[in-house]
Scaffold this motif. Structure first.
Motif, mmCIF file in Angstrom:
data_model
loop_
_atom_site.group_PDB
_atom_site.id
_atom_site.type_symbol
_atom_site.label_atom_id
_atom_site.label_comp_id
_atom_site.label_asym_id
_atom_site.label_seq_id
_atom_site.Cartn_x
_atom_site.Cartn_y
_atom_site.Cartn_z
ATOM 1 N N HIS A 276 0.828 -1.214 0.000
ATOM 2 C CA HIS A 276 0.000 0.000 0.000
ATOM 3 C C HIS A 276 0.858 1.258 0.000
ATOM 4 C CE1 HIS A 276 -3.601 -2.401 0.526
ATOM 5 N NE2 HIS A 276 -2.972 -3.051 1.485
ATOM 6 N N ARG A 277 1.871 1.271 -0.870
ATOM 7 C CA ARG A 277 2.782 2.414 -0.963
ATOM 8 C C ARG A 277 3.551 2.356 -2.268
ATOM 9 N NH1 ARG A 277 8.105 1.591 2.591
ATOM 10 N NH2 ARG A 277 9.106 2.166 0.661
ATOM 11 N N THR A 278 4.206 3.457 -2.591
ATOM 12 C CA THR A 278 5.081 3.435 -3.755
ATOM 13 C C THR A 278 6.452 2.915 -3.330
ATOM 14 O OG1 THR A 278 5.750 5.727 -3.443
ATOM 15 C CG2 THR A 278 3.902 5.331 -4.945
ATOM 16 N N GLU A 279 7.115 2.293 -4.276
ATOM 17 C CA GLU A 279 8.450 1.746 -4.072
ATOM 18 C C GLU A 279 9.368 2.268 -5.167
ATOM 19 O OE1 GLU A 279 10.105 -0.731 -2.081
ATOM 20 O OE2 GLU A 279 8.450 -0.387 -0.711
ATOM 21 N N VAL A 280 10.611 2.536 -4.828
ATOM 22 C CA VAL A 280 11.640 2.869 -5.803
ATOM 23 C C VAL A 280 12.438 1.595 -6.024
ATOM 24 C CG1 VAL A 280 13.670 4.285 -6.286
ATOM 25 C CG2 VAL A 280 11.699 5.287 -5.089
ATOM 26 N N GLU A 281 12.480 1.134 -7.278
ATOM 27 C CA GLU A 281 13.091 -0.155 -7.599
ATOM 28 C C GLU A 281 13.877 -0.062 -8.896
ATOM 29 O OE1 GLU A 281 9.999 -3.095 -7.955
ATOM 30 O OE2 GLU A 281 8.932 -2.349 -6.203
ATOM 31 N N ILE A 282 14.761 -1.029 -9.108
ATOM 32 C CA ILE A 282 15.373 -1.164 -10.418
ATOM 33 C C ILE A 282 14.325 -1.772 -11.350
ATOM 34 C CG2 ILE A 282 17.741 -1.307 -9.565
ATOM 35 C CD1 ILE A 282 17.617 -4.343 -9.911
ATOM 36 N N PRO A 283 14.449 -1.558 -12.669
ATOM 37 C CA PRO A 283 13.493 -2.149 -13.604
ATOM 38 C C PRO A 283 13.477 -3.666 -13.460
ATOM 39 C CG PRO A 283 14.862 -0.515 -14.702
ATOM 40 C CD PRO A 283 15.449 -0.719 -13.332
ATOM 41 N N GLU B 48 22.801 8.796 -3.182
ATOM 42 C CA GLU B 48 21.342 8.961 -3.122
ATOM 43 C C GLU B 48 20.648 7.622 -2.913
ATOM 44 O OE1 GLU B 48 20.704 12.866 -5.987
ATOM 45 O OE2 GLU B 48 20.970 10.893 -6.925
ATOM 46 N N ALA B 49 21.151 6.574 -3.564
ATOM 47 C CA ALA B 49 20.562 5.242 -3.401
ATOM 48 C C ALA B 49 20.664 4.785 -1.947
ATOM 49 C CB ALA B 49 21.237 4.242 -4.331
ATOM 50 N N TYR B 50 21.823 5.001 -1.324
ATOM 51 C CA TYR B 50 21.966 4.642 0.089
ATOM 52 C C TYR B 50 21.028 5.469 0.970
ATOM 53 C CZ TYR B 50 25.687 1.190 -0.061
ATOM 54 O OH TYR B 50 26.406 0.038 -0.260
ATOM 55 N N GLN B 51 20.835 6.731 0.624
ATOM 56 C CA GLN B 51 19.914 7.563 1.395
ATOM 57 C C GLN B 51 18.475 7.069 1.224
ATOM 58 O OE1 GLN B 51 20.885 10.078 3.640
ATOM 59 N NE2 GLN B 51 18.794 9.611 4.273
ATOM 60 N N TYR B 52 18.114 6.648 0.013
ATOM 61 C CA TYR B 52 16.779 6.086 -0.222
ATOM 62 C C TYR B 52 16.578 4.813 0.603
ATOM 63 C CZ TYR B 52 15.147 9.082 -4.078
ATOM 64 O OH TYR B 52 14.685 10.125 -4.839
ATOM 65 N N ILE B 53 17.628 4.000 0.717
ATOM 66 C CA ILE B 53 17.531 2.797 1.555
ATOM 67 C C ILE B 53 17.328 3.208 3.010
ATOM 68 C CG2 ILE B 53 18.795 0.802 2.456
ATOM 69 C CD1 ILE B 53 20.142 0.601 -0.351
ATOM 70 N N ALA B 54 18.120 4.158 3.492
ATOM 71 C CA ALA B 54 18.008 4.618 4.887
ATOM 72 C C ALA B 54 16.628 5.206 5.163
ATOM 73 C CB ALA B 54 19.098 5.650 5.190
ATOM 74 N N GLY C 287 13.889 4.350 3.652
ATOM 75 C CA GLY C 287 12.837 3.376 3.391
ATOM 76 C C GLY C 287 12.165 3.526 2.039
ATOM 77 N N ARG C 288 12.651 4.417 1.193
ATOM 78 C CA ARG C 288 12.072 4.576 -0.151
ATOM 79 C C ARG C 288 12.481 3.417 -1.047
ATOM 80 N NH1 ARG C 288 12.422 10.156 -2.894
ATOM 81 N NH2 ARG C 288 10.794 9.153 -4.119
ATOM 82 N N ILE C 289 13.681 2.887 -0.821
ATOM 83 C CA ILE C 289 14.096 1.621 -1.438
ATOM 84 C C ILE C 289 14.037 0.591 -0.327
ATOM 85 C CG2 ILE C 289 16.021 0.305 -2.408
ATOM 86 C CD1 ILE C 289 16.962 2.837 -3.809
ATOM 87 N N ALA C 290 13.129 -0.386 -0.480
ATOM 88 C CA ALA C 290 12.945 -1.375 0.584
ATOM 89 C C ALA C 290 12.853 -2.800 0.058
ATOM 90 C CB ALA C 290 11.689 -1.038 1.398
ATOM 91 N N ASP C 291 12.957 -2.984 -1.257
ATOM 92 C CA ASP C 291 12.863 -4.348 -1.775
ATOM 93 C C ASP C 291 14.257 -4.949 -1.931
ATOM 94 O OD1 ASP C 291 13.186 -4.565 -5.180
ATOM 95 O OD2 ASP C 291 13.242 -2.619 -4.198
ATOM 96 N N ALA C 292 14.326 -6.256 -1.761
ATOM 97 C CA ALA C 292 15.610 -6.963 -1.713
ATOM 98 C C ALA C 292 16.403 -6.842 -3.007
ATOM 99 C CB ALA C 292 15.380 -8.433 -1.367
ATOM 100 N N LYS C 293 15.741 -6.949 -4.157
ATOM 101 C CA LYS C 293 16.496 -6.927 -5.418
ATOM 102 C C LYS C 293 17.192 -5.590 -5.630
ATOM 103 C CE LYS C 293 12.659 -5.652 -8.460
ATOM 104 N NZ LYS C 293 11.825 -5.213 -7.345
ATOM 105 N N THR C 294 16.536 -4.495 -5.252
ATOM 106 C CA THR C 294 17.138 -3.183 -5.454
ATOM 107 C C THR C 294 18.250 -2.935 -4.443
ATOM 108 O OG1 THR C 294 15.056 -2.390 -6.379
ATOM 109 C CG2 THR C 294 16.654 -0.716 -5.700
#
Length: 190
Positions: free
Chosen positions: A75-82, A158-164, A166-173
Motif C-alpha cells: 500500500h505504498r510506492t516503491e523505488v526499484e530497479i526495472p 542517493e541510493a543509500y539515502q533512499y535505503i536509509a 525506506g524509499r528503497i525497501a525491496d531486496a532486489k534493489t
C-alpha cells in the motif's frame, strides 16, 4: 547461470507425497504439499509457484536508473530497479532486455548476468535473474496497460539515502545497490 534445482542433500531432502492445488492466478499459484521428512514423519508445506523474474541494474554516467511505482501488497510506492516476470518459456536475458525497454525505453547491447537468487525460499519458488548494463541507449517506453511508473536516476549516495529513508525497501534493489558499491570499490562485477 547455475541450475539451482539440482542442489540436494539426501540427509535433509523431503519427498513430496501429494500436492493439493488451492489457487491458480495470472502470476502465481498456491498449493499445499504433503511431504515425507528425513525422519519419516509427514508434514504440510504451503507453496507459492511463480514463473520467475528478471531485474536490471542499469547504470548511466555513474547513476542508477530506477522506477517508482505503487505496490498494492505494501500500500505504498516503491523505488526499484526495472524488473518484471518471465513469460512462459522466455529466456531470462531476453526478458531483461524486454523489461528494460518497456519500463524505461532504454535498449542495451551489453547486458551481463550478475546473479540469480530466490526471493523467499521458505514458501515460494520465485527466482530473480539480475543483470547489469552500463551502456544503454534511449528509446521509447512501452508500459503494460495496467502499469504506471516514473523513471529517474540516482547516484550511489542517493541510493543509500533512499535505503536509509525506506524509499528503497525491496531486496532486489538493495542487492543491486550493494553490487554497484562493490563494483566501485573493486572494478569487478561479482
Amino acid at each position: 547461470m547455475k541450475n539451482y534445482e539440482l542442489i540436494s542433500n539426501p540427509k535433509l531432502d523431503e519427498e513430496t507425497i501429494s500436492t493439493q492445488p488451492i489457487f491458480e492466478g495470472n502470476i502465481i499459484t498456491l498449493q499445499v504439499d504433503t511431504v515425507r521428512m528425513p525422519d519419516g514423519n509427514t508434514a504440510t508445506r504451503e507453496v507459492i509457484k511463480h514463473p520467475g523474474a528478471v531485474a536490471v541494474l542499469a547504470l548511466n554516467q555513474n547513476k542508477m536508473l530506477v522506477v517508482e511505482q505503487y505496490r498494492q501488497p505494501m500500500h505504498r510506492t516503491e523505488v526499484e530497479i526495472p524488473a518484471g516476470k518471465l513469460d512462459k518459456g522466455e529466456d531470462p536475458l531476453a526478458a531483461a532486455h524486454r523489461e528494460l525497454q518497456e519500463e524505461t525505453g532504454l535498449h542495451s547491447g551489453d547486458m551481463r548476468h550478475l546473479k540469480s537468487f530466490y526471493t523467499s525460499p521458505g514458501f515460494a519458488d520465485e527466482i530473480i535473474h539480475m543483470y547489469v548494463t552500463e551502456n544503454a541507449q534511449p528509446g521509447d517506453m512501452s508500459l503494460d496497460e495496467d502499469e504506471f511508473l516514473e523513471v529517474s536516476e540516482l547516484t550511489l549516495e542517493e541510493a543509500y539515502q533512499y535505503i536509509a529513508d525506506g524509499r528503497i525497501a525491496d531486496a532486489k534493489t538493495i542487492m543491486a545497490v550493494y553490487a554497484w558499491h562493490l563494483y566501485t570499490l573493486t572494478g569487478q562485477w561479482h
